[in-house]
Design an enzyme around this catalytic site. Structure first.
Site, PDB file in Angstrom:
ATOM      1  N   SER A   1       0.839  -1.196   0.000  1.00 12.56           N
ATOM      2  CA  SER A   1       0.000   0.000   0.000  1.00 12.56           C
ATOM      3  C   SER A   1       0.872   1.243   0.000  1.00 12.56           C
ATOM      4  O   SER A   1       1.976   1.248   0.575  1.00 12.56           O
ATOM      5  CB  SER A   1      -0.871  -0.026   1.265  1.00 12.56           C
ATOM      6  OG  SER A   1      -1.466   1.222   1.483  1.00 12.56           O
TER       7      SER A   1
ATOM      8  N   TYR B   1      -1.272  -0.911  10.663  1.00 14.46           N
ATOM      9  CA  TYR B   1      -1.576  -1.502   9.350  1.00 14.46           C
ATOM     10  C   TYR B   1      -0.430  -1.246   8.374  1.00 14.46           C
ATOM     11  O   TYR B   1       0.077  -2.161   7.719  1.00 14.46           O
ATOM     12  CB  TYR B   1      -2.892  -0.920   8.812  1.00 14.46           C
ATOM     13  CG  TYR B   1      -3.130  -1.224   7.348  1.00 14.46           C
ATOM     14  CD1 TYR B   1      -3.453  -2.511   6.927  1.00 14.46           C
ATOM     15  CD2 TYR B   1      -3.012  -0.225   6.377  1.00 14.46           C
ATOM     16  CE1 TYR B   1      -3.646  -2.792   5.580  1.00 14.46           C
ATOM     17  CE2 TYR B   1      -3.207  -0.494   5.037  1.00 14.46           C
ATOM     18  CZ  TYR B   1      -3.525  -1.772   4.640  1.00 14.46           C
ATOM     19  OH  TYR B   1      -3.712  -2.046   3.303  1.00 14.46           O
TER      20      TYR B   1
ATOM     21  N   LYS C   1       2.464  -3.851   6.388  1.00 13.82           N
ATOM     22  CA  LYS C   1       2.783  -3.888   4.947  1.00 13.82           C
ATOM     23  C   LYS C   1       4.290  -3.706   4.742  1.00 13.82           C
ATOM     24  O   LYS C   1       4.915  -4.400   3.945  1.00 13.82           O
ATOM     25  CB  LYS C   1       2.005  -2.793   4.216  1.00 13.82           C
ATOM     26  CG  LYS C   1       0.509  -3.020   4.187  1.00 13.82           C
ATOM     27  CD  LYS C   1       0.165  -4.245   3.367  1.00 13.82           C
ATOM     28  CE  LYS C   1      -1.307  -4.588   3.406  1.00 13.82           C
ATOM     29  NZ  LYS C   1      -1.617  -5.912   2.855  1.00 13.82           N
TER      30      LYS C   1
HETATM   31  P1  NAD Z   1     -10.775  -7.441   1.548  1.00 18.48           P
HETATM   32  O1  NAD Z   1     -10.934  -7.372   3.007  1.00 18.48           O
HETATM   33  O2  NAD Z   1     -11.973  -7.236   0.682  1.00 18.48           O
HETATM   34  O3  NAD Z   1     -10.107  -8.833   1.137  1.00 18.48           O
HETATM   35  C1  NAD Z   1      -9.197  -9.506   1.955  1.00 18.48           C
HETATM   36  C2  NAD Z   1      -9.624 -10.961   1.997  1.00 18.48           C
HETATM   37  O4  NAD Z   1      -8.692 -11.692   2.805  1.00 18.48           O
HETATM   38  C3  NAD Z   1     -11.007 -11.174   2.625  1.00 18.48           C
HETATM   39  O5  NAD Z   1     -11.796 -11.932   1.735  1.00 18.48           O
HETATM   40  C4  NAD Z   1     -10.720 -11.941   3.924  1.00 18.48           C
HETATM   41  O6  NAD Z   1     -11.756 -12.846   4.253  1.00 18.48           O
HETATM   42  C5  NAD Z   1      -9.415 -12.637   3.588  1.00 18.48           C
HETATM   43  N1  NAD Z   1      -8.572 -12.952   4.752  1.00 18.48           N
HETATM   44  C6  NAD Z   1      -8.198 -12.139   5.774  1.00 18.48           C
HETATM   45  N2  NAD Z   1      -7.394 -12.788   6.614  1.00 18.48           N
HETATM   46  C7  NAD Z   1      -7.231 -14.050   6.135  1.00 18.48           C
HETATM   47  C8  NAD Z   1      -6.516 -15.182   6.561  1.00 18.48           C
HETATM   48  N3  NAD Z   1      -5.806 -15.186   7.684  1.00 18.48           N
HETATM   49  N4  NAD Z   1      -6.588 -16.319   5.813  1.00 18.48           N
HETATM   50  C9  NAD Z   1      -7.312 -16.351   4.685  1.00 18.48           C
HETATM   51  N5  NAD Z   1      -8.018 -15.301   4.225  1.00 18.48           N
HETATM   52  C10 NAD Z   1      -7.974 -14.157   4.934  1.00 18.48           C
HETATM   53  O7  NAD Z   1      -9.619  -6.395   1.153  1.00 18.48           O
HETATM   54  P2  NAD Z   1      -9.204  -5.848  -0.276  1.00 18.48           P
HETATM   55  O8  NAD Z   1      -9.663  -4.434  -0.393  1.00 18.48           O
HETATM   56  O9  NAD Z   1      -9.563  -6.819  -1.326  1.00 18.48           O
HETATM   57  O10 NAD Z   1      -7.626  -5.797  -0.076  1.00 18.48           O
HETATM   58  C11 NAD Z   1      -6.808  -6.863  -0.474  1.00 18.48           C
HETATM   59  C12 NAD Z   1      -5.389  -6.587  -0.051  1.00 18.48           C
HETATM   60  O11 NAD Z   1      -4.957  -5.338  -0.592  1.00 18.48           O
HETATM   61  C13 NAD Z   1      -5.210  -6.459   1.463  1.00 18.48           C
HETATM   62  O12 NAD Z   1      -3.991  -7.054   1.820  1.00 18.48           O
HETATM   63  C14 NAD Z   1      -5.154  -4.966   1.693  1.00 18.48           C
HETATM   64  O13 NAD Z   1      -4.413  -4.627   2.828  1.00 18.48           O
HETATM   65  C15 NAD Z   1      -4.450  -4.499   0.439  1.00 18.48           C
HETATM   66  N6  NAD Z   1      -4.752  -3.101   0.097  1.00 18.48           N
HETATM   67  C16 NAD Z   1      -6.039  -2.724  -0.070  1.00 18.48           C
HETATM   68  C17 NAD Z   1      -6.346  -1.404  -0.362  1.00 18.48           C
HETATM   69  C18 NAD Z   1      -7.779  -0.960  -0.524  1.00 18.48           C
HETATM   70  O14 NAD Z   1      -8.028   0.242  -0.546  1.00 18.48           O
HETATM   71  N7  NAD Z   1      -8.736  -1.845  -0.674  1.00 18.48           N
HETATM   72  C19 NAD Z   1      -5.301  -0.481  -0.497  1.00 18.48           C
HETATM   73  C20 NAD Z   1      -3.987  -0.911  -0.353  1.00 18.48           C
HETATM   74  C21 NAD Z   1      -3.720  -2.240  -0.056  1.00 18.48           C
HETATM   75  C1  UD1 Z   2      -7.165   4.675   3.723  1.00 17.30           C
HETATM   76  C2  UD1 Z   2      -6.114   4.360   4.737  1.00 17.30           C
HETATM   77  C3  UD1 Z   2      -4.909   3.817   3.996  1.00 17.30           C
HETATM   78  C4  UD1 Z   2      -5.314   2.575   3.217  1.00 17.30           C
HETATM   79  C5  UD1 Z   2      -6.446   2.945   2.281  1.00 17.30           C
HETATM   80  C6  UD1 Z   2      -6.988   1.762   1.566  1.00 17.30           C
HETATM   81  C7  UD1 Z   2      -6.620   5.854   6.582  1.00 17.30           C
HETATM   82  C8  UD1 Z   2      -6.159   7.055   7.355  1.00 17.30           C
HETATM   83  N1  UD1 Z   2      -5.842   5.530   5.512  1.00 17.30           N
HETATM   84  O1  UD1 Z   2      -6.618   5.614   2.814  1.00 17.30           O
HETATM   85  O2  UD1 Z   2      -3.884   3.505   4.900  1.00 17.30           O
HETATM   86  O3  UD1 Z   2      -4.220   2.089   2.467  1.00 17.30           O
HETATM   87  O4  UD1 Z   2      -7.523   3.530   3.016  1.00 17.30           O
HETATM   88  O5  UD1 Z   2      -7.617   0.886   2.435  1.00 17.30           O
HETATM   89  O6  UD1 Z   2      -7.605   5.235   6.907  1.00 17.30           O
HETATM   90  N2  UD1 Z   2     -12.951  10.838   3.333  1.00 17.30           N
HETATM   91  C9  UD1 Z   2     -13.997  11.648   3.656  1.00 17.30           C
HETATM   92  N3  UD1 Z   2     -15.105  11.076   4.207  1.00 17.30           N
HETATM   93  C10 UD1 Z   2     -15.229   9.741   4.420  1.00 17.30           C
HETATM   94  C11 UD1 Z   2     -14.146   8.911   4.079  1.00 17.30           C
HETATM   95  C12 UD1 Z   2     -13.014   9.490   3.543  1.00 17.30           C
HETATM   96  O7  UD1 Z   2     -13.937  12.864   3.472  1.00 17.30           O
HETATM   97  O8  UD1 Z   2     -16.264   9.291   4.930  1.00 17.30           O
HETATM   98  C13 UD1 Z   2     -11.745  11.429   2.697  1.00 17.30           C
HETATM   99  C14 UD1 Z   2     -10.466  11.217   3.473  1.00 17.30           C
HETATM  100  O9  UD1 Z   2     -10.254  12.259   4.379  1.00 17.30           O
HETATM  101  C15 UD1 Z   2      -9.428  11.203   2.330  1.00 17.30           C
HETATM  102  C16 UD1 Z   2     -10.204  10.619   1.143  1.00 17.30           C
HETATM  103  O10 UD1 Z   2     -11.582  10.792   1.460  1.00 17.30           O
HETATM  104  O11 UD1 Z   2      -9.051  12.511   2.006  1.00 17.30           O
HETATM  105  C17 UD1 Z   2      -9.937   9.148   0.907  1.00 17.30           C
HETATM  106  O12 UD1 Z   2     -10.164   8.448   2.132  1.00 17.30           O
HETATM  107  P1  UD1 Z   2     -10.189   6.841   2.203  1.00 17.30           P
HETATM  108  O13 UD1 Z   2     -11.042   6.312   1.118  1.00 17.30           O
HETATM  109  O14 UD1 Z   2     -10.522   6.478   3.607  1.00 17.30           O
HETATM  110  O15 UD1 Z   2      -8.708   6.438   1.843  1.00 17.30           O
HETATM  111  P2  UD1 Z   2      -7.335   6.939   2.498  1.00 17.30           P
HETATM  112  O16 UD1 Z   2      -7.558   7.668   3.744  1.00 17.30           O
HETATM  113  O17 UD1 Z   2      -6.568   7.612   1.421  1.00 17.30           O
END
Ligand code: NAD
Ligand code: UD1
Length: 336
Positions: A124, A148, A152
């Site tokens: 991330s 978190y 990572k």
């Molecule tokens: P998500 O929660 O939708 O998917 C994660 C999946 O992992 C879930 O289905 C959950 O059931 C499974 N899981 C959790 N722990 C487990 C375990 N111990 N064994 C087996 N399965 C397990 O999340 P996502 O948005 O799809 O994110 C996927 C990955 O990307 C995560 O590692 C997250 O940290 C990373 N990531 C996500 C974002 C985002 O904004 N969505 C941003 C940056 C990084």
């Molecule tokens: C968040 C996490 C980041 C993670 C990412 C994906 C935090 C502080 N950071 O990023 O570590 O990798 O999600 O899971 O949680 N916002 C609003 N109202 C809302 C929600 C968000 O105004 O109800 C704004 C936030 O202030 C930000 C933007 O929208 O400026 C995006 O927010 P969000 O979607 O939560 O993502 P990040 O904070 O960038």
């Protein structure tokens, strides 16, 4: 050869599986279903016409992993599984270290024991912390400021060390910026439990009438309109980045960290306006205080992904808001 996909029924994993199956890749889906639903498998089948192979298992149970690796011909792993809520990681850090770090160590150990050398990992942009410069390049120093983000960064370091210790390994950490959007069919999308923490799922829940109004966290940042700026990336573009990363691993050894972002940012209010204009749905909002731990603005320098993977984003902010709404409006209760 089989690609093991951990966290395969989650938001990003499920979209990756669709993309992989549609390109003829052989994927084995693994998830413990803690934060996702079995119904995702039906959606994947509807979209691809392929019934996915699925194993319910938990990464924290090493013996389960060993068993899975010994009975399947696994060639590479795409590792999405983990927890991802920043706030929760601060209140319950050990739960995050146990799952995201100890679970990942189990996976790395079993990969080493079974001579599986190729890994793509979901990292991330949060590993960078407060921007020293924008856009972030991969050389920007890492300084995550929540558990978190620490998990990572620790996994990235373990991958780099493992690759250094054994030249057979090839591993890529993909540093995602802000993934939003959904599969264009409206059959797969993001389905967070409870009240969403992230912006886009909050907007779609307001649009569908489940939540009354959006709270905009701060309008006094030094940005175009005072609201936070992020690099939003369509989940289908993100999924394709993983397919390209697997191709890269087939021809390269060692470790790389690579940003996956569009290379430019949008403010909260710009995203809200795009959503309203494209979907013709009003999003009532109120300005709230800044959210603790939020940064004003950051976006990706995505040139390394273009150079190494031959990947750039193809979809626009309008595609993202259209597809997020197609998913939520057709599935007001998500997969349930
Ligand atoms: P998500 O929660 O939708 O998917 C994660 C999946 O992992 C879930 O289905 C959950 O059931 C499974 N899981 C959790 N722990 C487990 C375990 N111990 N064994 C087996 N399965 C397990 O999340 P996502 O948005 O799809 O994110 C996927 C990955 O990307 C995560 O590692 C997250 O940290 C990373 N990531 C996500 C974002 C985002 O904004 N969505 C941003 C940056 C990084
Ligand atoms: C968040 C996490 C980041 C993670 C990412 C994906 C935090 C502080 N950071 O990023 O570590 O990798 O999600 O899971 O949680 N916002 C609003 N109202 C809302 C929600 C968000 O105004 O109800 C704004 C936030 O202030 C930000 C933007 O929208 O400026 C995006 O927010 P969000 O979607 O939560 O993502 P990040 O904070 O960038």
């Amino acid at each position: 050869m089989t690609i093991l996909v951990t966290g395969a029924t989650g938001f990003i994993g499920s979209h990756f599986c669709v993309q992989a199956l549609q390109q003829g890749l052989d994927v084995l889906l693994l998830d413990n279903l803690e934060n996702s639903s079995l119904k995702v498998l039906d959606a994947i089948e509807q979209v691809t016409g392929v019934k996915p192979n699925f194993i319910e298992a938990d990464l924290r149970d090493k013996s389960q992993l060993t068993q899975i690796f010994s009975v399947n011909k696994i060639d590479s792993v795409v590792h999405f599984a983990g927890y991802k809520a920043v706030g929760e990681s601060a209140t319950n850090p050990l739960m995050y270290y146990r799952n995201n770090v100890a679970g990942s160590i189990n996976l790395l150990e079993v990969m080493k024991e079974q001579a599986v050398h190729k890994l793509v990992f979901s990292s991330s942009a949060t590993v960078y912390g407060e921007p020293v410069f924008n856009p972030y390049t991969e050389e920007h120093r890492k300084l995550p400021f929540n558990p978190y983000g620490q998990t990572k960064s620790m996994m990235e370091d373990m991958m780099a060390d493992l690759c250094k210790s054994d030249s057979q390994f090839s591993m890529v950490a993909l540093r995602y910026f802000n993934p939003i959007g959904a599969h264009p069919s409206g059959k797969l999308g993001e389905d967070p439990k409870g009240i969403p923490n992230n912006l886009m799922p909050y907007i779609t829940k307001v649009a569908v009438g489940e939540l009354a109004e959006l709270g905009v966290f701060g309008d006094d940042y030094d940005t175009v309109d005072g609201t936070g700026v992020r690099d939003y990336i369509h989940v289908m573009d993100l999924a394709e980045g993983h397919v390209k990363a697997i191709e890269y691993l087939n021809n390269h050894k060692g470790y790389e960290a690579i940003n996956l972002g569009a290379g430019h940012g949008y403010s909260v209010l710009q995203l809200v306006k795009a959503f309203e204009d494209v979907n013709q749905v009003k999003i009532p909002y109120v300005i709230k205080p800044r959210r603790e731990g939020d940064l004003a603005a950051y976006w990706a320098d995505a040139t390394k992904a273009e150079k190494l993977l031959g990947w750039t984003t193809q979809l626009t902010i309008n595609d993202m808001v259209r597809d997020s709404w197609a998913w939520q409006s057709r599935n007001p209760k998500g997969y349930n």
